[in-house]
Design an enzyme around this catalytic site. Structure first.
Site, PDB file in Angstrom:
ATOM      1  N   SER A 105     -62.612  29.227   9.837  1.00 49.99           N
ATOM      2  CA  SER A 105     -61.962  29.559  11.107  1.00 49.99           C
ATOM      3  C   SER A 105     -62.174  28.564  12.239  1.00 49.99           C
ATOM      4  O   SER A 105     -61.552  28.701  13.288  1.00 49.99           O
ATOM      5  CB  SER A 105     -62.412  30.947  11.574  1.00 49.99           C
ATOM      6  N   LYS A 108     -59.117  27.068  13.821  1.00 45.83           N
ATOM      7  CA  LYS A 108     -58.386  27.662  14.935  1.00 45.83           C
ATOM      8  C   LYS A 108     -58.464  26.781  16.189  1.00 45.83           C
ATOM      9  O   LYS A 108     -57.625  26.875  17.078  1.00 45.83           O
ATOM     10  CB  LYS A 108     -58.922  29.061  15.228  1.00 45.83           C
ATOM     11  N   SER A 162     -61.966  35.833  16.246  1.00 50.54           N
ATOM     12  CA  SER A 162     -61.445  35.038  15.135  1.00 50.54           C
ATOM     13  C   SER A 162     -60.292  35.750  14.435  1.00 50.54           C
ATOM     14  O   SER A 162     -60.188  35.751  13.202  1.00 50.54           O
ATOM     15  CB  SER A 162     -62.559  34.732  14.115  1.00 50.54           C
TER      16      SER A 162
END
Length: 431
Positions: A105, A108, A162
């Site tokens: 993640s 991102k 997240s």
């Protein structure tokens, strides 16, 4: 920087001169306790000398690199990491800074670097069914089908919780008419612009995808751009936020908390991003400021024990603050400083497609035309073969069709002469 193409090439040469890697020194590491069963790592593309050279020859190692005379860094479980000064760009040290890793993640952040400045935080977006199509059991904010949320709320859901659902919505809107695929393409273009030559995005959220990679060095470049954005700094420094009500399904709304413990427990922390998938293991990006000095730390392929990932990041930040300002093993390149790689980041199966010729290098020479002409001849021959084969297939189909029709006609004549078929579709010889 010097002006004009010759000045730009001279600057690029200073950044990308052929790397003479430092002597290999094993990274200080600690094994997970108790041991962790890890899946096999995906096969990464071959790491080129060009990629190793970005940021300076002091970064061209798979092992440890620190300034001469610096104290030994702390032992961590991450297989690659980097600490750098976000303002000066000085890289204070790292372990395999250019080694390929899987992002989870923390990818991102690349989504934020790519589309955050394009989107109006006050714009309200309605969630559709495709936005909620992501891996079951993975992290999500809890957006509702048909729910209406502001872009600002979506960024908070992305960076605090997240949320993969928030990532899908932001990627869809950020891509305009092209939707999510256009955003992924833009993410990869942004990575190349920043000089993050080992970063290749396949998903906007960081959920594992075939051919998706990054490096500790690339993550520092991306984080540096993110923290230059005022809205990003505000979002990642937010400890909790309210997800608004969506009557009648959710008449009250709910609260989310920032999952980055570095923000809550480390002096001077500015925020960052956590990440985890079974394949990538734990990944982390964090930043802090002390005495006017802003440092960023990135970790890939870490385990959460014996220390949590944020604690390993905190230990590396402490070590970084002990390194005197001005001491470095390389630097974070500036956006647009590095020309496109001759072997851009790979797509599926770790294959690296060849880049198009660089028009800035001047017109093609006679020898440069030869491969182009050869390819053109090969393509023409292939097309001719395909046309001939297609015509043969059509003629063969017509011939077989005529033969079949002839057989059917003959069978019909035979039935008329010999009698009728019985109900079991068999010939009744009694007639």
């Amino acid at each position: 920087m010097s002006e004009g193409p010759s000045g730009e090439r001279a600057q690029a040469g200073a950044v990308l001169k052929r790397a003479a890697p430092p002597a290999f020194v094993a990274c200080p590491s600690v094994k997970p306790d108790p041991p962790v069963k890890r899946p096999a790592k995906p096969v990464a593309p071959a790491l080129t000398d060009y990629q190793r050279a970005v940021g300076g020859e002091g970064l061209a190692t798979a092992g440890l690199t620190v300034p001469q005379g610096a104290a030994a860094p702390p032992k961590v479980t991450a297989t690659s990491w980097l600490v750098a000064d976000m303002d000066s760009g000085e890289v204070l040290g790292g372990c395999g800074p250019h080694e390929y890793g899987t992002p989870a993640s923390v990818q991102k952040l690349l989504l934020a670097a790519t589309v955050m400045s394009r989107l109006d935080p006050k714009q309200v977006i309605q969630v559709n069914r495709a936005d909620l199509d992501f891996e079951a059991g993975s992290s999500a904010v809890g957006l509702l089908l048909g729910g209406k949320y502001s872009i600002e709320t979506l960024w908070l859901g992305l960076l605090l919780n997240s949320g993969n659902d928030a990532a899908n919505v932001l990627a869809r809107i950020g891509g305009g008419p092209g939707g999510v695929p256009a955003t992924i393409e833009a993410m990869n273009a942004e990575a190349r612009r920043l000089g993050a030559l080992q970063t290749h995005a396949v998903t906007p959220s960081g959920l594992d995808g075939n051919g998706q990679f990054t490096s500790a060095y690339d993550l520092a470049l991306i984080a540096r751009v993110c923290f230059a954005n005022e809205n990003f700094r505000k979002y990642v420094a937010t400890e909790r936020a309210k997800i608004p009500a969506q009557p009648p399904k959710d008449p009250r709304g709910f609260q989310i908390q920032n999952e980055n413990q570095l923000l809550l427990r480390y002096q001077g922390a500015l925020g960052g991003k956590t990440g985890f998938t079974t394949l990538a293991r734990h990944t982390f990006v964090g930043a802090a400021e002390r005495n006017g000095r802003r440092l960023v730390v990135t970790l890939l392929d870490a385990e959460a024990r014996p220390q949590r990932t944020w604690q390993q990041a905190a230990a590396l930040l402490d070590w970084g603050y002990a390194v005197p300002a001005g001491a470095s093993v390389g630097r974070l390149v500036n956006p647009d400083e590095v020309p496109p790689s001759p072997t851009p980041p790979a797509a599926l199966k770790g294959q690296q497609p060849a880049a198009a010729p660089d028009s800035a290098a001047g017109p093609l020479t006679r020898s440069s035309y030869a491969p182009v002409i050869g390819i053109a001849i090969a393509v023409a021959a292939m097309l001719a073969t395909m046309i001939v084969a297609a015509r043969w297939r059509r003629a063969n189909v017509r011939s077989r069709r005529a033969l079949l029709e002839g057989r059917r006609a003959a069978a019909a004549r035979g039935r008329d002469e010999r009698g009728a078929w019985d109900r079991r579709d068999r010939w009744d010889g009694r007639s």
